[in-house]
Write an enzyme that holds these catalytic residues in place. Structure first.
Site, PDB file in Angstrom:
ATOM      1  N   ASP A  86       0.811  -1.221   0.000  1.00  0.00           N
ATOM      2  CA  ASP A  86       0.000   0.000   0.000  1.00  0.00           C
ATOM      3  C   ASP A  86       0.842   1.267   0.000  1.00  0.00           C
ATOM      4  OD1 ASP A  86       0.887  -0.577   2.583  1.00  0.00           O
ATOM      5  OD2 ASP A  86      -1.103  -1.052   3.341  1.00  0.00           O
TER       6      ASP A  86
ATOM      7  N   ASP B 105      -7.808  -2.653  14.260  1.00  0.00           N
ATOM      8  CA  ASP B 105      -9.207  -2.883  13.865  1.00  0.00           C
ATOM      9  C   ASP B 105      -9.356  -4.104  12.947  1.00  0.00           C
ATOM     10  OD1 ASP B 105      -8.073  -1.983  11.515  1.00  0.00           O
ATOM     11  OD2 ASP B 105      -9.396  -0.256  11.268  1.00  0.00           O
TER      12      ASP B 105
ATOM     13  N   HIS C 143      -7.549  -4.706  10.141  1.00  0.00           N
ATOM     14  CA  HIS C 143      -7.253  -4.522   8.711  1.00  0.00           C
ATOM     15  C   HIS C 143      -5.961  -5.243   8.306  1.00  0.00           C
ATOM     16  CE1 HIS C 143      -4.997  -0.604   9.883  1.00  0.00           C
ATOM     17  NE2 HIS C 143      -4.067  -1.396   9.400  1.00  0.00           N
TER      18      HIS C 143
ATOM     19  N   GLU D 149      -9.799  -1.744   5.259  1.00  0.00           N
ATOM     20  CA  GLU D 149     -10.445  -1.448   6.532  1.00  0.00           C
ATOM     21  C   GLU D 149     -11.712  -2.292   6.686  1.00  0.00           C
ATOM     22  OE1 GLU D 149      -8.875   0.124   8.665  1.00  0.00           O
ATOM     23  OE2 GLU D 149      -8.342   2.179   8.160  1.00  0.00           O
TER      24      GLU D 149
HETATM   25  C1  F6R Z   1       1.316  -1.603   6.158  1.00  0.00           C
HETATM   26  C2  F6R Z   1       0.003  -2.227   6.249  1.00  0.00           C
HETATM   27  C3  F6R Z   1      -0.806  -2.215   7.505  1.00  0.00           C
HETATM   28  C4  F6R Z   1       0.015  -2.483   8.764  1.00  0.00           C
HETATM   29  C5  F6R Z   1      -0.877  -2.367   9.989  1.00  0.00           C
HETATM   30  C6  F6R Z   1      -0.083  -2.537  11.273  1.00  0.00           C
HETATM   31  O1  F6R Z   1       1.846  -1.728   4.859  1.00  0.00           O
HETATM   32  O2  F6R Z   1      -0.427  -2.726   5.272  1.00  0.00           O
HETATM   33  O3  F6R Z   1      -1.818  -3.190   7.401  1.00  0.00           O
HETATM   34  O4  F6R Z   1       0.589  -3.750   8.694  1.00  0.00           O
HETATM   35  O5  F6R Z   1      -1.498  -1.115  10.010  1.00  0.00           O
HETATM   36  O6  F6R Z   1       0.802  -1.458  11.427  1.00  0.00           O
HETATM   37  P1  F6R Z   1       1.961  -1.497  12.526  1.00  0.00           P
HETATM   38  O7  F6R Z   1       2.876  -2.586  12.125  1.00  0.00           O
HETATM   39  O8  F6R Z   1       2.627  -0.155  12.428  1.00  0.00           O
HETATM   40  O9  F6R Z   1       1.284  -1.752  13.823  1.00  0.00           O
END
Ligand code: F6R
Length: 267
Positions: free
Chosen positions: A67, A136, A138, A143
Site C-alpha cells: 500500500d 481494527d 485490517h 479497513e
Molecule cells: C502496512 C500495512 C498495515 C500495517 C498495519 C499494522 O503496509 O499494510 O496493514 O501492517 O497497520 O501497522 P503497525 O505494524 O505499524 O502496527
C-alpha cells in the site's frame, strides 16, 4: 492457519525470516509481497543480516508493496516508498526495476491500480506475502467493511487507523485520508502468507482473525480461507486467543519435516 506463540517479537521475526529466506533460497526469482509499519522491522533487519552474513541474495527477486498513501510523493518522509528504501531496499541487492510500490501520486488512480494487479500477475504471482494487522483487523489498508474479494484500489482510512499512524507524521501534520492498497482478493492469491502481530493492542484483532467468524468487519479473518498462513505473535498479542494452549502444544510438537527452520514447504 498455523499459529506460533513466541517469547518475543525478535524470536517471531527470526522465524518469519527463516521462512522467507527458505522461499528465496528455493526460488531465487521469488516474488515477495511486503508490508510497512512497525511490525515487520525486526524481520527486515534479520533478512538484511542474512544477506550480509549468509549470502542471501535478492537480485533475482521481485517485490510488491501492499500500500501507499494517496498524495505522498517519493520524497515525503512518511511515504511508504521512503520507508521501504530506508528500512529494507537500500541494504539489499534488489534490482530497482523489480521494486514495485503503489504510486500515491499517480494521476489516474484506477488505471494505476489495474496496472499494479497486472504487474503482479505478469511476475507470476506473489510467493510469500508479509502482513501486519491493524488494531481494527485490517490487512494492507483494507479497513473493516472491505470486500473480501477486493483487488488493488483506493480506500479511505478509518479515524482509528489515521490516529494509529499519526506517529509517522510530523506533529500537526494531517495523515492522508486516502490510500492505494492491494485488495483482500489480491492478498488471498499469494501462495503463502506470513502475518506478524505484537503487543496487547493487537490481541483483540488477532483473536477475531483466528477464532472469530469470517467477516468483512474483520478483514484479516478472510485469511481463514487461505491454505498456507503462518501467524507469528508474541505472548501479549496472543493473550485473547481462547485456544492458545492448543496452539502452543501443536507448535512445540510438530514433526521435523513440518518445522519452519531451513527450507519450509509451501503446502
Ligand atoms: C502496512 C500495512 C498495515 C500495517 C498495519 C499494522 O503496509 O499494510 O496493514 O501492517 O497497520 O501497522 P503497525 O505494524 O505499524 O502496527
Amino acid at each position: 492457519m498455523e499459529i506460533a506463540i513466541t517469547s518475543s517479537p525478535r524470536e517471531a521475526s527470526r522465524f518469519a525470516a527463516q521462512f522467507v529466506a527458505g522461499v528465496v533460497r528455493a526460488n531465487p526469482a521469488a516474488v515477495l509481497g511486503l508490508a510497512t509499519g512497525g511490525t515487520p522491522l525486526d524481520l527486515y533487519r534479520e533478512l538484511i543480516r542474512m544477506h550480509r552474513e549468509e549470502g542471501l541474495r535478492f537480485s533475482g527477486c521481485t517485490a510488491f508493496n501492499l500500500d501507499e498513501y494517496v498524495g505522498l510523493g517519493h520524497g515525503h518522509p512518511a511515504s511508504y516508498r521512503r520507508f521501504m528504501e530506508e528500512h529494507f531496499f537500500q541494504h539489499l541487492d534488489f534490482r530497482p526495476v523489480n521494486i514495485r510500490i503503489p504510486d500515491g501520486t499517480a494521476p489516474e488512480v484506477a488505471a494505476h491500480c489495474a496496472g499494479y494487479e497486472r504487474a503482479i500477475a505478469e511476475a507470476g504471482g506473489i510467493d510469500v506475502q508479509i502482513l501486519g494487522i491493524g488494531s481494527d483487523g485490517h490487512i494492507g489498508f483494507n479497513e473493516p467493511g472491505s470486500s473480501l474479494g477486493s483487488r488493488t484500489r483506493i480506500k479511505s482510512l478509518t479515524e482509528r487507523t489515521r490516529a494509529d499512524n499519526a506517529r509517522y507524521f510530523a506533529p500537526g501534520e494531517e495523515v492522508p485520508r486516502h490510500v492505494i492498497t492491494m485488495g483482500i482478493g489480491t492478498i488471498l492469491q499469494a501462495r503463502s502468507v506470513v502475518l506478524l502481530a505484537f503487543g496487547e493492542r493487537k490481541a483483540g484483532a488477532v483473536a477475531a482473525m483466528v477464532e472469530g467468524p469470517v467477516t468483512a468487519m474483520v478483514p484479516a479473518s478472510a485469511l481463514q480461507w487461505h491454505p498456507v498462513v503462518k501467524v507469528l505473535v508474541d505472548e501479549a498479542a496472543a493473550s485473547a486467543l481462547a485456544r492458545r494452549d492448543y496452539y502452543r502444544e501443536v507448535f512445540a510438537n510438530k514433526p521435523d519435516w513440518q518445522r519452519w527452520e531451513g527450507a519450509p514447504s509451501l503446502d
